[in-house]
Design a protein around this motif. Structure first.
Motif, PDB file in Angstrom:
ATOM      1  N   ALA A 241       0.822  -1.317  -0.177  1.00  0.00           N
ATOM      2  CA  ALA A 241       0.078  -0.083  -0.101  1.00  0.00           C
ATOM      3  C   ALA A 241       0.896   1.265   0.071  1.00  0.00           C
ATOM      4  N   ARG A 242       1.820   1.255   0.617  1.00  0.00           N
ATOM      5  CA  ARG A 242       2.803   2.453   0.752  1.00  0.00           C
ATOM      6  C   ARG A 242       3.575   2.478  -0.387  1.00  0.00           C
TER       7      ARG A 242
ATOM      8  N   PHE B 280      -2.956  -0.205  -4.789  1.00  0.00           N
ATOM      9  CA  PHE B 280      -4.362   0.032  -4.101  1.00  0.00           C
ATOM     10  C   PHE B 280      -5.367  -1.255  -4.653  1.00  0.00           C
TER      11      PHE B 280
ATOM     12  N   ALA C 252      -4.353   6.290   7.274  1.00  0.00           N
ATOM     13  CA  ALA C 252      -3.993   5.412   6.200  1.00  0.00           C
ATOM     14  C   ALA C 252      -3.424   6.303   5.262  1.00  0.00           C
TER      15      ALA C 252
ATOM     16  N   ASN D  93       0.218   7.145   6.376  1.00  0.00           N
ATOM     17  CA  ASN D  93       1.168   6.012   6.246  1.00  0.00           C
ATOM     18  C   ASN D  93       1.433   5.961   4.608  1.00  0.00           C
ATOM     19  N   VAL D  94       0.515   5.983   3.726  1.00  0.00           N
ATOM     20  CA  VAL D  94       0.606   5.953   2.452  1.00  0.00           C
ATOM     21  C   VAL D  94       1.726   7.106   2.052  1.00  0.00           C
TER      22      VAL D  94
ATOM     23  N   GLU E 141     -14.875   3.054  -0.939  1.00  0.00           N
ATOM     24  CA  GLU E 141     -13.776   2.503  -1.451  1.00  0.00           C
ATOM     25  C   GLU E 141     -13.335   3.463  -2.445  1.00  0.00           C
TER      26      GLU E 141
ATOM     27  N   GLN F  89     -11.476   6.349  -0.576  1.00  0.00           N
ATOM     28  CA  GLN F  89     -10.328   5.794  -0.122  1.00  0.00           C
ATOM     29  C   GLN F  89      -9.342   5.943  -1.395  1.00  0.00           C
TER      30      GLN F  89
ATOM     31  N   LEU G 298      -5.935   8.420  -1.308  1.00  0.00           N
ATOM     32  CA  LEU G 298      -4.412   7.729  -1.062  1.00  0.00           C
ATOM     33  C   LEU G 298      -3.929   7.800  -2.365  1.00  0.00           C
TER      34      LEU G 298
END
Lengths: 274, 439
Positions: free
Chosen positions: A79-80, A84, A105, A108-109, A161, A164, A168
């Motif tokens: 993910a990072r 995705f 999230a 972190n990403v 979703e 997100q 992200l």
């Protein structure tokens, strides 16, 4: 440099049961790929293998991101690294607010080197961005205060979703049936949103049975999966054909793959009964 | 604090305790009776349903004794930082005890002027017998077991809150109970709300040493007259070598409302009976419980929602998480008397077991003798869901971060029911301290 997610001769088993039998697929950043195929062909398995689900064992082959071995990475490292997946059936996490989940999230990403316990993105800054993204997606601000997918309708889960995805901003995204369970208006909205956020801005792998989600995201390539293999690749006209006429032509053209597909489906049905 | 002498839990200790107290005869009579009963009673037997899961063989009463102390012996500056429920709260009054000895009591003048009484139970039994005597031991049964009888005989200090008819105490009151290492606390808490009165009482129990040993032999009585409204919060963080035996009961009358929040985090072994009697039509109780255990802690809570009158509502939710080799026992009961038609009872206990060696016993129960009622109960015991963890990891959470988030979220449902900000925050912080980095 254009980012590349490369899948080569990927074999994946669940338990001791082989599902994927040699998948080859190269996604370049900015491209949109449609992945179609009948039930049980292994489409979701490919998505989950890309994310590193512990129940999906890669028995051979490779996945690389810009040459780096993705299979060596834990799911959170993937993910990072910018990978995705929008889940077909996302998990509920009761008691955890969408906004808090997303703040952690997103931090972190965006800061892949962040250590556990280090500061998150400042609350004000994050709230402002979240509010803007939600307005853009025409989502009610109440949504941010609800618990992650807890008691969400099918449509709400899919919208969550997409939100997100918007927050992200991954390099590559697998969208697993982000249109299933939605009515025509909701699918159109989803299609527009995805186009807005990701089309030509990410590498998209859109798993779908229909062509509606592709309306605003015309695929550069359409792949057909059957029996755990990509049996055919074409342009967007292939997606249209499959949507209109179904998989009969494909099933006839690839009898071996079709036999495997039927076998997997039968086993699945058996397990469901047991 | 220096402890020079103690009164042992025996006849000599009892006599010495009586000699050191100046209390009214009726109270001494209650004590004597309780002491006689305690002497005659045996320790609970393992095969007794209430004790079948709770082993007290390591408990030795002889190791403990009531401190003989003067308030001057108690150092307050040390204990003040232990309190967590008071952060940012304008309090209307507070009582502090150290090893059961009252070290501080205060009540705002405006409240005292309205007839509110809040202070030392033993002193007030002397000065206000008309307020104390009619209620003391009405929501407590000294004959429940030997622990209860010993408590009644040896209770020390204690806190009494009385709110007269129609008076609204608009600021929370606070009780802080502190145990020093090896100390004993036998305080008795009595709360009486007259018709239409309202109050919020924050009660927290801490040890000066988080790993401290000690004994708490306590009781809480909450008595609510018609139409009164009480929010009572009890945060139990006794040291991890402390024994905690308690009887806690509310008796609530017509159209009363009670919100009772319990957070049980401390002690080595707890055996608590918590019950709510709904004795007048239209009474409503909400009980919220949080248990979070670690090490070899053993916390046993036996709860009862007893519907004695018609059209009452009782709503009960306990959530517990267990780490290491710890164990919780929850045994709940909704009891509905024949007269209690139109009862609406709800009872639920959820457990999140965080280690292979931890254990949760969850035993809901219904005993219904009326025919027109709605009672539902439920109990779940689960581990952290691997699918939830995977989902969070796909969003960039490490495994540890994901688990921590899921555990915290598990308790959120309780926080959502708590209407006092400082309590929500204190409980959130207490849980955050307890949450490990799970692998």
């Amino acid at each position: 440099m254009t980012h590349v997610l490369k899948i080569e001769d990927l074999h994946v088993s669940v338990g001791d049961k082989p599902i994927l039998r040699g998948v080859n697929l190269t996604l370049n950043h900015g491209e949109t790929h449609a992945l179609m195929g009948p039930n049980g062909s292994g489409k979701s398995t490919l998505g989950l293998a890309i994310m590193g689900h512990p129940g999906y064992e890669v028995t051979s082959g490779s996945i690389t991101l810009d040459g780096k071995d993705v299979l060596e990475m834990a799911p959170d490292e993937r993910a990072r690294a910018g990978i995705f997946m929008a889940f077909q059936r996302p998990m509920a996490i009761p008691g955890v607010k969408m906004a808090d989940f997303l703040r952690h999230a997103t931090t972190n990403v965006r800061r892949p080197d962040r250590k556990e316990g280090e500061e998150l993105i400042p609350m004000r800054e994050f709230r402002k961005e979240l509010r803007e993204k939600m307005e853009h997606l025409r989502m009610d601000s109440e949504f941010a205060r609800r618990y992650v997918n807890d008691g969400f309708s099918g449509g709400e889960m899919k919208r969550a979703e997409i939100l997100q995805l918007a927050m992200l901003q991954p390099k590559f995204a697998v969208l697993d049936e982000t249109d299933s369970g939605l009515d025509a208006d909701a699918v159109r909205l989803a299609s527009e949103s995805i186009a807005d956020i990701g089309h030509q801005k990410m590498g998209l792998l859109i798993i779908t049975h229909h062509d509606k989600l592709l309306e605003h995201n015309p695929p550069d390539f359409t792949h057909v999966m059957l029996g755990g293999r990509l049996v055919e690749t074409g342009g967007k006209e292939l997606a249209e054909e499959l949507h209109q006429h179904g998989y009969d032509r494909i099933r006839k053209a690839y009898p071996d793959a079709e036999a495997l597909n039927q076998k997997l489906l039968a086993e699945e049905a058996e397990e469901a009964l047991a | 604090m220096s402890q020079t002498t103690t009164h042992a839990f025996d006849a000599a200790g009892f006599d010495a305790l009586l000699a050191s107290q100046s209390e009214p005869d009726w109270l001494t009579t209650l004590r004597r009776e309780a002491f006689e009963h305690a002497e005659a009673m045996s320790w609970p037997e393992r095969r007794h349903e209430e004790w079948i899961r709770t082993d007290i063989r390591t408990f030795q009463l002889g190791k403990f004794g009531l401190p003989v102390l003067e308030p001057a012996d108690c150092d307050l500056t040390e204990t003040e930082p232990l309190h967590q429920l008071v952060e940012g709260v304008a309090l209307g009054g507070r009582i502090e005890t150290v090893d059961g000895c009252i070290t501080k009591e205060s009540l705002d003048e405006d409240l005292a002027a309205k007839g509110v009484v809040f202070g030392s139970l033993s002193k007030l039994a002397q000065s206000h017998p008309e307020l104390v005597r009619p209620y003391l031991f009405t929501a407590f049964d000294p004959d429940h077991d030997k622990f209860a009888a010993l408590h009644a005989a040896f209770m020390s200090g204690g806190q009494f809150l009385y709110v007269p008819r129609g008076v609204v105490v608009d600021r929370p009151l606070h009780i802080g109970s502190i145990l020093t290492d090896g100390g004993t606390d036998t305080t008795h808490t009595l709360v009486v709300l007259e018709d239409g009165a309202e109050a919020t009482l924050l009660h927290e129990s801490n040890s000066t040493d988080a790993g401290g040993a000690g004994l708490h032999l306590g009781s809480i009585e909450l008595v609510q007259k018609p139409g009164s409204n009480l929010r009572y919060v009890n945060l139990q963080e006794w040291g991890h070598k402390t024994y905690h035996f308690a009887q806690q009961k509310a008796v609530i009358d017509r159209d009363c409302s009670l919100q009772w929040t319990i957070a049980a985090m401390g002690s080595s072994l707890s055996k608590v009976n918590q019950s709510v009697d709904l004795v007048g039509p239209g009474a409503h109780s909400q009980v919220n419980g949080v248990m979070f255990t670690e090490g070899r802690q053993h916390l046993a809570y036996h709860t009862l929602q007893h519907h004695k009158a018609e059209s009452c509502r009782s709503d009960f939710l306990y959530k517990a998480a267990q780490q290491d080799k710890s164990r919780t026992v929850w045994r709940g009961m909704i009891k509905v008397d024949p007269a209690a038609q139109k009862t609406d009872g709800y009872q639920r206990n959820d457990n999140l077991v965080l280690s292979h060696h931890a254990r949760a016993d969850s035993i809901p129960g219904l005993e219904i003798e009326a025919d027109d009622v709605r009672c539902t109960h439920g109990s779940t015991t689960s581990k952290v869901d691997e699918d939830q963890i995977f989902y969070a990891r796909c969003r960039g959470f490490t495994r540890k971060e994901a688990t921590r988030m899921i555990v915290t979220g598990f308790f959120q449902q309780i926080f959502d029911r708590i209407t006092i900000d400082s309590v929500r925050e204190a409980l959130g912080a207490a849980i955050a301290r307890q949450v490990r980095e799970y692998e």
